[in-house]
Structures are given as C-alpha cells and as structure tokens.
Scaffold this motif. Sequence first.
Motif, PDB file in Angstrom:
ATOM      1  N   SER A  62      -0.842  -1.988  -4.468  1.00 14.16           N
ATOM      2  CA  SER A  62      -1.615  -2.768  -4.095  1.00 14.16           C
ATOM      3  C   SER A  62      -2.263  -3.678  -5.444  1.00 14.16           C
ATOM      4  O   SER A  62      -3.283  -4.187  -5.626  1.00 14.16           O
ATOM      5  CB  SER A  62      -3.086  -2.285  -3.569  1.00 14.16           C
ATOM      6  N   TYR A  63      -1.343  -3.897  -6.200  1.00 15.28           N
ATOM      7  CA  TYR A  63      -1.244  -4.516  -7.759  1.00 15.28           C
ATOM      8  C   TYR A  63      -1.600  -6.063  -7.181  1.00 15.28           C
ATOM      9  O   TYR A  63      -1.068  -6.702  -6.588  1.00 15.28           O
ATOM     10  CB  TYR A  63      -0.011  -4.622  -8.227  1.00 15.28           C
TER      11      TYR A  63
ATOM     12  N   LEU B  40      -9.321   2.975  -8.039  1.00 13.48           N
ATOM     13  CA  LEU B  40      -9.065   1.597  -9.100  1.00 13.48           C
ATOM     14  C   LEU B  40      -9.085   1.357 -10.520  1.00 13.48           C
ATOM     15  O   LEU B  40      -9.954   2.066 -11.212  1.00 13.48           O
ATOM     16  CB  LEU B  40     -10.152   0.694  -8.389  1.00 13.48           C
TER      17      LEU B  40
ATOM     18  N   TYR C  95      -5.372  -5.778 -11.606  1.00 14.67           N
ATOM     19  CA  TYR C  95      -6.054  -4.541 -10.909  1.00 14.67           C
ATOM     20  C   TYR C  95      -5.048  -3.952  -9.991  1.00 14.67           C
ATOM     21  O   TYR C  95      -4.014  -4.523  -9.279  1.00 14.67           O
ATOM     22  CB  TYR C  95      -7.396  -4.824 -10.321  1.00 14.67           C
ATOM     23  N   GLY C  96      -5.362  -2.445  -9.552  1.00 15.72           N
ATOM     24  CA  GLY C  96      -4.644  -1.894  -8.532  1.00 15.72           C
ATOM     25  C   GLY C  96      -5.193  -0.571  -8.375  1.00 15.72           C
ATOM     26  O   GLY C  96      -6.132  -0.043  -8.778  1.00 15.72           O
ATOM     27  N   THR C  97      -4.415   0.265  -7.625  1.00 14.71           N
ATOM     28  CA  THR C  97      -5.068   1.598  -7.484  1.00 14.71           C
ATOM     29  C   THR C  97      -3.974   2.501  -7.860  1.00 14.71           C
ATOM     30  O   THR C  97      -2.628   2.559  -7.776  1.00 14.71           O
ATOM     31  CB  THR C  97      -5.048   2.100  -5.790  1.00 14.71           C
TER      32      THR C  97
ATOM     33  N   THR D 151      -4.813  10.222  -5.449  1.00 12.32           N
ATOM     34  CA  THR D 151      -5.318   9.001  -5.884  1.00 12.32           C
ATOM     35  C   THR D 151      -6.409   9.113  -6.806  1.00 12.32           C
ATOM     36  O   THR D 151      -7.278   9.832  -6.606  1.00 12.32           O
ATOM     37  CB  THR D 151      -5.954   8.085  -4.609  1.00 12.32           C
TER      38      THR D 151
ATOM     39  N   VAL E 183      -8.620  -1.372 -13.503  1.00 11.48           N
ATOM     40  CA  VAL E 183      -8.774  -2.978 -13.815  1.00 11.48           C
ATOM     41  C   VAL E 183      -8.670  -3.235 -15.462  1.00 11.48           C
ATOM     42  O   VAL E 183      -9.152  -2.303 -16.184  1.00 11.48           O
ATOM     43  CB  VAL E 183     -10.051  -3.406 -13.615  1.00 11.48           C
TER      44      VAL E 183
ATOM     45  N   GLU F 154       0.835  -1.155   0.066  1.00 17.70           N
ATOM     46  CA  GLU F 154       0.288  -0.045  -0.023  1.00 17.70           C
ATOM     47  C   GLU F 154       0.768   1.081   0.161  1.00 17.70           C
ATOM     48  O   GLU F 154       0.410   2.547   0.043  1.00 17.70           O
ATOM     49  CB  GLU F 154      -0.838  -0.093   1.257  1.00 17.70           C
TER      50      GLU F 154
END
Length: 113
Positions: free
Chosen positions: A85-86, A56, A103-105, A53, A58, A43
């Motif tokens: 956070s992959y 998300l 996916y990730g942020t 940020t 995807v 994180e």
Amino acid sequence: MALMFGSPSRKGRKSVEDAKKDQRLEMARNIYLAGKIKIVTTEVVPNREVTGTFGLIVCRSYNFDNAFYGLIAQAIDANADAILSYRESVSFHPEGDKFYSCYGTAVRLKKIK
C-alpha cells in the motif's frame, strides 16, 4: 601566513551523523535497485502470503530521494521483505519549497506453494 587567510572552511565537511545517514540511504538504494525488497501500491503481492506485519512506516523530506530511500531503510531496519500500500504525497509551501511524504506498510512475505 595561516592567520592572514583564516582557518579552512568547514561548510563542505559532513558530520559523522550525516555520513552515516548518507551511507544508510545508499545501502537502501542499492537493495531496492537489486530487487531485494518489493514495493507495491496494492494490499497483496502476487504469489506471496503476508506472514508478519510491522506496521506503518513513514519518511518525509524536502528531497524525494531521501524520503523514498529513507522509507526503504526503515523497512530494512524492521526486517521487512516488502512495503504494501505504498503512497506518496507532495506538499507545496508558499515559499516554493516542496515537502515529500512516502508511506506504506512494512511486511514479511513467504511464497505460496
């Protein structure tokens, strides 16, 4: 003579959209391999602070490279510096196909002084 053999096959030709998609994935691949975007499963990124940020992101595909580099292309489109956070997953279909999800942020980072 051309009528006897028919017209040339169009199967090998790519549409303009496919060419743009391939170019976008190639650009994302080059940026990733050059180390210009960070992808971490944690994180936080050591010695960096999250300043923004984007949320998300995807990408899914039957091809892992398309899913992975498509995710990076989405982060670049959002003007992100990193993906935190992959995660990735694989779904197996009864016919034997694999369906990849990455996916990730997407976030913007700055160095900690």
